[in-house]
Enzyme design. Structure first.
Site, mmCIF file in Angstrom:
data_model
loop_
_atom_site.group_PDB
_atom_site.id
_atom_site.type_symbol
_atom_site.label_atom_id
_atom_site.label_comp_id
_atom_site.label_asym_id
_atom_site.label_seq_id
_atom_site.Cartn_x
_atom_site.Cartn_y
_atom_site.Cartn_z
ATOM 1 N N CYS A 383 34.792 44.286 10.567
ATOM 2 C CA CYS A 383 34.061 45.034 9.968
ATOM 3 C C CYS A 383 34.776 45.811 8.594
ATOM 4 C CB CYS A 383 32.922 45.933 10.662
ATOM 5 S SG CYS A 383 31.680 46.192 9.541
ATOM 6 N N HIS A 510 30.631 41.959 14.169
ATOM 7 C CA HIS A 510 31.294 42.671 15.524
ATOM 8 C C HIS A 510 31.160 41.552 16.334
ATOM 9 C CE1 HIS A 510 31.123 46.926 14.065
ATOM 10 N NE2 HIS A 510 30.328 46.332 12.927
ATOM 11 N N GLU A 512 32.861 41.825 19.170
ATOM 12 C CA GLU A 512 32.668 42.381 20.479
ATOM 13 C C GLU A 512 31.607 42.749 21.028
ATOM 14 O OE1 GLU A 512 33.437 43.750 17.410
ATOM 15 O OE2 GLU A 512 32.752 45.891 17.365
HETATM 16 N N1 GLN Z 1 31.871 51.479 6.483
HETATM 17 C C1 GLN Z 1 31.834 49.998 6.272
HETATM 18 C C2 GLN Z 1 30.550 49.574 5.776
HETATM 19 O O1 GLN Z 1 29.233 50.131 5.826
HETATM 20 C C3 GLN Z 1 32.142 49.090 7.647
HETATM 21 C C4 GLN Z 1 31.155 49.537 8.578
HETATM 22 C C5 GLN Z 1 31.735 48.962 9.999
HETATM 23 O O2 GLN Z 1 32.719 49.128 10.271
HETATM 24 N N2 GLN Z 1 30.870 48.982 11.133
HETATM 25 O O3 GLN Z 1 30.214 48.368 5.243
#
Ligand code: GLN
Length: 536
Positions: A383, A510, A512
């Site tokens: 992410c 994600h 995970e």
């Molecule tokens: N802050 C980033 C976004 O909103 C990544 C979010 C995250 O890592 N879950 O796109």
């Protein structure tokens, strides 16, 4: 089974005794006996969901397929049971009140005075029964957050009281308490448990089973004492001794007969012994690794045990598939600088850059990524970690020194990561990100296609507002950062892979969240393998 049984798990004496792990272990044992079980968490706080809570308050925010931002215990439920959860598995006081107030505004209560009893308790009951009435489960295990005696959990305990009365033998209550050990006296003490059960009784609930968290084994006389003072049979006093791994707990609970007690209390035929063969094999591998690797976890919350819970657990699952132990080396992103990056990262066999929000620590993440890109150390960016990899590439390979994400620098000249058009109009912060499972098509000539075992499309969970900016797609591709996973509905880049690097991936989702004991996530399994290869 003809109808669903409801099991409640309450906690007493202190928080953090492991209600989530006990609930998950019970679900696992019931499953291993052939029953279908699901677990639900009722959280007494007023936030509608934990999505708006920062990790200092509440650890990791876990995300389900249907896009619910939930308590991290739901991660345990999925990791143990391998059954996906949903919004229905996590309810908060905020959500209950919001629903009741919405109904009141619509006139649904036909002019009556809206009260905690019956309106709030009925809404809690409805939220519990949704799972049972789905017809999918023999057992619904409901964990009540907090500790009995807390003001905010009163409506939940009252709901348990009412449901016990209504459901009779289709319901059982497990109370998890602490049996402290007084080193000076050399004794285990039962008094806090007696008081905790008294508190429950004052609220009209007699527990059926007492699970005792303890550092030392409970002998027969202590078990009898607890049974006598708390109105349960000695067989219903279950020891939950500290374990070296949370994954030991299902086996410990089987040995203590927690599942048999639950089946007896709910008048359910005992049937066959639970089949834990695969689980025990997993435990054996976990405890007998033949090698080890050091994988760096770079993030700004590394000092918080629960902030990257699912990532840590995904490494545990993946390690058993590689016959190795993964030492997760915590690296604070704010402490990584050009001057010390070599010193900080040189002993790593692989490096993961964590998800996150906001500017703090961002430059350290970018510096760390440059180091592993140039030194060909296996890298996984999740992410925000992927977004940082794109920024690093744009700055140091494409030569756009001021490249950034508009989350960190709104007016950057090179917004390689940018907010989606539909996100710009949103002002409410709760539940408004790109959340939950989305399909992603894999490039069949890529390594990621093989990592996933040769499937064309995968389904992964998201939680973010910002995205790879497709205006830079061709340039990135030509220079070697290849989009190998794309959401074909909206052309969003979900996976990037670096050419001419042994193992370098950024994923916008994600992985995970979907890793379980039964199905470790393929990206983590391959990442650990790449780290092992790099080490040798
Ligand atoms: N802050 C980033 C976004 O909103 C990544 C979010 C995250 O890592 N879950 O796109």
């Amino acid at each position: 089974m003809s109808h669903t049984k409801y099991i409640f798990v309450t906690g007493g004496v202190t928080s953090s005794l492991g209600k989530g792990i006990i609930s998950s272990s019970l679900a696992k044992l019931l499953q291993a006996r052939g029953f279908k079980a699901t677990i639900q968490k009722l959280d007494p706080y007023i936030n509608v969901d934990p999505g708006t809570l920062n990790p200092y308050e509440h650890g990791e925010c876990y995300v389900t397929d249907d896009g619910a931002e939930t308590d991290l215990d739901l991660g345990h439920y999925e990791r143990f049971s391998n059954v996906p959860t949903s919004q229905a598995n996590n309810v908060t006081t905020g959500r209950i009140y919001q629903t009741v107030i919405d109904k009141e505004r619509k006139g649904d209560y036909l002019g009556s005075t809206v009260q905690v009893i019956p309106h709030i308790t009925d809404e809690i009951k409805r939220s519990i029964k949704i799972l049972g009435e789905s017809g999918k489960y023999d057992f619904v295990i409901t964990e009540i957050g907090g500790t009995v005696g807390d003001i905010e959990s009163l409506p939940y305990v009252e709901t348990v009281r009412q449901m016990r009365w209504e459901l009779g033998e289709d319901c059982a209550v497990i109370h998890l308490t602490l049996i402290p050990y007084l080193a000076a006296a050399g004794e285990l003490k039962t008094k806090p448990t007696q008081h905790s059960v008294k508190t429950l009784l004052e609220q009209g609930v007699q527990p059926d089973i007492i699970v005792c968290r303890t550092e030392h084994s409970l002998n027969e006389s202590i078990r009898r004492k607890i049974a006598r003072f708390c109105n349960v049979s000695p067989s219903s006093v279950i020891e939950s001794i500290d374990a070296s791994s949370i994954y030991d707990v299902p086996v410990l609970m089987r040995n203590e007969g927690l599942d048999v007690e639950v089946l007896n209390k709910t008048n359910t035929p005992i049937g066959k012994e639970p089949d834990l063969k695969d689980w025990e094999e997993f435990l054996y591998k976990l405890k007998n690794p033949s090698k080890e690797v050091n994988i760096g976890l770079v993030g700004k919350y590394v000092e918080l045990k629960d902030a990257y819970k699912s990532i840590n657990e995904a490494f545990v699952h993946a390690s058993t598939r590689n016959d190795c132990k993964v030492n997760v080396v915590l690296i604070h992103s704010e402490e990584v600088l050009d001057e010390n990056v070599d010193e900080k990262l040189k002993d790593l066999d692989g490096m993961l850059v964590a998800p996150g929000f906001g500017n703090r620590g961002i430059e350290g993440k970018i510096t760390a990524i440059r180091y592993v890109r140039e030194n060909k150390i296996p890298f996984l960016g999740i992410c925000l970690g992927m977004q940082c990899a794109v920024i690093e590439f744009a700055r140091n390979v494409l030569g756009y020194k001021d490249a950034h994400s508009t989350e960190m620098l709104e007016k950057t000249k090179h917004p390689v990561i940018d907010i989606m058009e539909e996100q710009k109009k949103i002002s409410n912060l709760g539940g408004t990100m790109r959340l939950g499972a989305y399909q992603c098509k894999l490039d069949k000539d890529s390594r990621i296609f093989d990592v996933y075992g040769g499937i064309k499309e995968v389904n992964e969970r998201h939680r973010h507002r910002y995205e790879f900016n497709n205006a830079y797609l061709d340039e990135c591709k030509t220079a070697g950062l290849i989009p190998v996973g794309v959401n074909t509905k909206n052309n969003l880049v979900e996976i990037v892979e670096l050419k001419d690097h042994p193992w370098f991936f950024g994923v916008q989702f994600h992985p995970e969240y979907k890793s379980t004991v039964a199905q470790p996530h393929p990206i983590f399994v391959d990442f650990v393998k790449a780290a092992l290869d790099n080490k040798s």
